[in-house]
Design a protein around this motif. Structure first.
Motif, short mmCIF file in Angstrom:
data_model
loop_
_atom_site.label_atom_id
_atom_site.label_comp_id
_atom_site.label_asym_id
_atom_site.label_seq_id
_atom_site.Cartn_x
_atom_site.Cartn_y
_atom_site.Cartn_z
N GLU A 1 0.70 -1.86 -0.15
CA GLU A 1 0.02 0.08 -0.23
C GLU A 1 1.13 1.59 0.27
O GLU A 1 0.86 2.10 -1.30
CB GLU A 1 -1.33 -0.29 1.01
CG GLU A 1 -2.51 -1.03 1.30
CD GLU A 1 -2.84 -0.89 2.24
OE1 GLU A 1 -4.43 -0.53 2.31
OE2 GLU A 1 -2.44 -0.73 3.37
N GLY B 1 1.97 2.05 -3.52
CA GLY B 1 1.66 2.36 -4.02
C GLY B 1 0.87 1.30 -5.62
O GLY B 1 0.45 2.28 -6.21
N SER C 1 -4.33 -0.68 -3.33
CA SER C 1 -5.18 -0.38 -1.89
C SER C 1 -6.36 -1.04 -1.32
O SER C 1 -6.47 -2.51 -2.21
CB SER C 1 -5.33 0.58 -2.84
OG SER C 1 -6.54 -0.57 -4.21
N GLN D 1 -6.94 -5.15 -3.69
CA GLN D 1 -6.99 -4.85 -5.34
C GLN D 1 -5.59 -4.05 -5.49
O GLN D 1 -4.56 -3.07 -4.75
CB GLN D 1 -7.76 -4.21 -5.75
CG GLN D 1 -7.70 -2.22 -5.21
CD GLN D 1 -9.11 -1.62 -5.95
OE1 GLN D 1 -10.47 -2.56 -6.52
NE2 GLN D 1 -9.16 -0.30 -5.30
N SER E 1 -3.65 -1.22 -7.96
CA SER E 1 -3.58 -0.20 -8.31
C SER E 1 -3.16 -0.62 -9.89
O SER E 1 -2.46 -1.41 -10.96
CB SER E 1 -2.73 0.50 -8.37
OG SER E 1 -2.81 0.32 -7.10
N SER E 2 -3.88 0.04 -11.07
CA SER E 2 -3.39 -0.36 -12.30
C SER E 2 -2.56 0.41 -12.86
O SER E 2 -1.90 -1.02 -13.60
CB SER E 2 -4.83 0.72 -12.76
OG SER E 2 -4.60 1.83 -12.80
N SER E 3 -2.02 1.21 -12.38
CA SER E 3 -0.70 1.50 -13.03
C SER E 3 0.26 0.63 -12.21
O SER E 3 2.21 0.49 -13.18
CB SER E 3 -0.08 2.70 -12.14
OG SER E 3 -0.57 2.90 -10.89
#
Length: 131
Positions: free
Chosen positions: A78, A81, A84, A101, A103-105
Motif C-alpha cells: 500500500e 502504491g 489499495s 486490489q 493498482s492499475s498502474s
C-alpha cells in the motif's frame, strides 16, 4: 514434529537429523517472497487476508505465511502504491472484509514480481512433512 519439539520430549539423536531431512518441514515465507506471492494473487483478482493464507496452503502446501509477515507486506504494498484496499460486506452473514486490489498502474511490475514467485516455487519444490 520438529527437532526442537523432539529435544524437549526426549534426548536428541543423530537419527533425528536424518529424519528431519527425510521429511522436510514447511517453510514460512519471508517478506520478499510474500510480496511476490501476494501480487501473484492480486494480478488475478481482489483478495483478503484469510484468503491469501488459505490459497497458499492449498496451492503451495510446503509453504506457510505468518500473520505478521502478511500484514507488514500488505502495508508495504500500500505504501509503495502497488495495492489499495476497500471494505466489502460478504453476501452471506459475516463481518466486512478488508479487500486488497492491484493498482492499475502497478500491473506491469506486479506481473514481473509474480513471475519471480512462480519461478521460485518451481525451482524450490517443497513437500510438507509432519508439521
Amino acid at each position: 514434529m520438529d527437532i526442537q519439539t523432539m529435544d524437549a520430549q526426549r534426548p536428541f539423536t543423530l537419527q533425528d537429523i536424518y529424519r528431519f531431512f527425510q521429511t522436510p518441514q514447511v517453510i514460512f515465507l519471508n517478506q520478499q517472497l510474500t510480496v511476490c506471492y501476494l501480487l501473484s494473487i492480486l494480478v488475478e483478482s481482489d483478495s483478503y487476508g484469510t484468503e491469501f493464507v488459505q490459497s497458499l496452503k492449498q496451492n503451495y502446501p510446503g509453504y506457510r505465511l505468518s500473520d505478521t509477515i502478511l500484514q507488514s507486506s500488505l502495508r508495504f504494498l500500500e505504501k509503495e502504491g502497488l495495492v489499495s484496499s476497500y471494505w466489502k460486506k460478504p453476501e452471506k452473514r459475516g463481518r466486512p472484509r478488508r479487500m486488497y486490489q492491484l493498482s492499475s498502474s502497478a500491473r506491469p511490475q506486479a506481473e514481473e514480481l509474480s513471475t519471480l514467485w512462480r519461478e521460485y516455487v518451481l525451482n524450490h519444490p517443497i513437500e510438507p512433512g509432519d508439521s
